[in-house]
Enzyme design. Sequence first.
Site, PDB file in Angstrom:
ATOM      1  N   HIS A  82       0.820  -1.085  -0.010  1.00 38.54           N
ATOM      2  CA  HIS A  82      -0.001  -0.043   0.072  1.00 38.54           C
ATOM      3  C   HIS A  82       0.707   1.284  -0.178  1.00 38.54           C
ATOM      4  CE1 HIS A  82      -4.231   1.346   0.261  1.00 38.54           C
ATOM      5  NE2 HIS A  82      -3.715   2.528   0.856  1.00 38.54           N
ATOM      6  N   ASP A 161     -13.648   2.921   6.209  1.00 38.19           N
ATOM      7  CA  ASP A 161     -12.879   3.622   5.692  1.00 38.19           C
ATOM      8  C   ASP A 161     -13.338   4.187   4.269  1.00 38.19           C
ATOM      9  OD1 ASP A 161     -10.075   4.343   5.140  1.00 38.19           O
ATOM     10  OD2 ASP A 161      -9.910   3.085   3.605  1.00 38.19           O
ATOM     11  N   ARG A 168     -12.899  12.942   3.965  1.00 38.97           N
ATOM     12  CA  ARG A 168     -11.675  13.620   4.040  1.00 38.97           C
ATOM     13  C   ARG A 168     -11.319  14.364   2.895  1.00 38.97           C
ATOM     14  NH1 ARG A 168      -7.913   9.033   5.473  1.00 38.97           N
ATOM     15  NH2 ARG A 168      -6.258  10.520   5.526  1.00 38.97           N
ATOM     16  N   SER A 183      -6.445   4.585   8.135  1.00 41.21           N
ATOM     17  CA  SER A 183      -7.147   4.163   6.885  1.00 41.21           C
ATOM     18  C   SER A 183      -6.479   3.130   6.166  1.00 41.21           C
ATOM     19  CB  SER A 183      -7.097   5.442   5.942  1.00 41.21           C
ATOM     20  OG  SER A 183      -7.387   5.268   4.657  1.00 41.21           O
ATOM     21  N   LYS A 187      -7.512  -1.166   6.003  1.00 39.39           N
ATOM     22  CA  LYS A 187      -7.724  -1.849   4.838  1.00 39.39           C
ATOM     23  C   LYS A 187      -6.737  -3.115   4.769  1.00 39.39           C
ATOM     24  CE  LYS A 187      -7.082   1.780   2.081  1.00 39.39           C
ATOM     25  NZ  LYS A 187      -7.558   3.022   2.394  1.00 39.39           N
TER      26      LYS A 187
HETATM   27  N1  URA Z   1      -3.910   5.827   1.443  1.00 36.67           N
HETATM   28  C1  URA Z   1      -4.928   5.588   2.025  1.00 36.67           C
HETATM   29  O1  URA Z   1      -5.732   4.292   1.885  1.00 36.67           O
HETATM   30  N2  URA Z   1      -5.494   6.379   2.986  1.00 36.67           N
HETATM   31  C2  URA Z   1      -4.802   7.330   3.374  1.00 36.67           C
HETATM   32  O2  URA Z   1      -5.462   8.086   4.104  1.00 36.67           O
HETATM   33  C3  URA Z   1      -3.863   7.974   2.690  1.00 36.67           C
HETATM   34  C4  URA Z   1      -3.479   6.943   1.536  1.00 36.67           C
END
Ligand code: URA
Length: 449
Positions: A82, A161, A168, A183, A187
């Site tokens: 990620h 999320d 956001r 966040s 995930k």
């Molecule tokens: N990637 C994400 O999944 N969440 C964030 O808040 C920033 C980048």
Amino acid sequence: MQMLNIIEKKRDGLPLDADEIRFFIREYTAGAIPDYQAAALLMAITLNGMTRAETVQLTLAMAQSGDMLDLSDISEYAVDKHSSGGVGDKTTLIVLPLVASFGLPIAKMSGRGLGFGGGTVDKLESIRGFAVNLSESEFRRIARETGMVLAGQSKSLAPADGLLYALRDVTGTVPSQPLIASSIMSKKLAAGANGIVLDVKLGCGAFMKTLESARDLARVMVQIGVDAGRDMAALLSDMNQPLGVAVGNALEVAEAVETLQGGGPADLRAHCIEVAAHMLRLAGRGRRYVDLAENRELLAQQLDAGAGMQPLLRMMAAQGGDVTQIQDASRLPRAKLQEEFTARETGAVAAIYADKVGWAALALGAGRATKTDTIDHAVGIEVHVNVGDQVAAGDRLMTVHANDEGKLAAALTLLAEALAYSAEPVARLPLFHGVVDGADFTTSPATIV
Ligand code: URA
């Protein structure tokens, strides 16, 4: 419990307890808390921060707002990655099929664009028919049948999320360490991978501006993952200029495919090889792929052989995408207008402010200014130079792809501020600034899962 009291507590700089955090996530996910109250709390968190204990509780509440996947029946070990978000960051589209080409199963949940940064889910929606909203059973089936699945947040996986992310994006509450950490890690924990490589960006085109703040964010996320029993590594990567050439959804898909076929910009290729080398190392679990230098070599060979194309095409087909747009990039959405942006001065390129390029792409319609905006997948910017290149006045530096004259003019105005020149030679920017390795962490006393 009253949402108003929770907002006031955070506004006054006091830590929230686990019950308050769980209440907020449960009720907001259920639609019982209006966006204006949720936005007020997000802003209070952005301004006043959260303790580590609050961040852990928020991450867990968000991860548990839907199903927590267990992928052990699909694979003994699943690996995931990620990025904390950047400009021109199409790494996922390259790294996932590349790693899958080693026979390692990939099951990833990605995000949409946030602020000036793009999101993998938006990029994938450039492809006709590609389904990003998968149920848990579809996610599992595709992972099992094709060895690779890539989905957005859904009603069943980390739905909190998905909702908070969209809010956001349009309320100025993206650049907050606890909100980014929760966040991303919610995930990652919900999607069930055993090994997770984080790509934490820093610089003007990232949410973390300094090496120190990026390292802090990386450490918080790595600790959460280690506490949850996952193998973790976080790379600290530079985001002071866009990654690769393309910025904008369909343009980035085309560049990702080119890179998977052994071409593509050198910085993007090297970046992807590094992220994938760490994924292989985690997936090898000390028995295989232990040597990062060897991994890089293997990965370069796989890229040159185009080995990632098959997993990508299989996943495309399984998720309903039009594979002909991958096989022939000229079938991807293309904007009506192409405008060259040329150098104003002769000298070295001293800066290409990635955030300004990102805002210009957003002005073209490549991202969202409000929650309900629809994205124009065809528009974007190609940045043909890197910091350190020598240019002469009048040289082509960028190509702007637009579908609307007014938006094109707005983007060009923003891009005029995106470059700096120097009469002196300028050093090239590094790709990476370090690694935070989960192997150096021990499970903390506040064990979480
Ligand atoms: N990637 C994400 O999944 N969440 C964030 O808040 C920033 C980048």
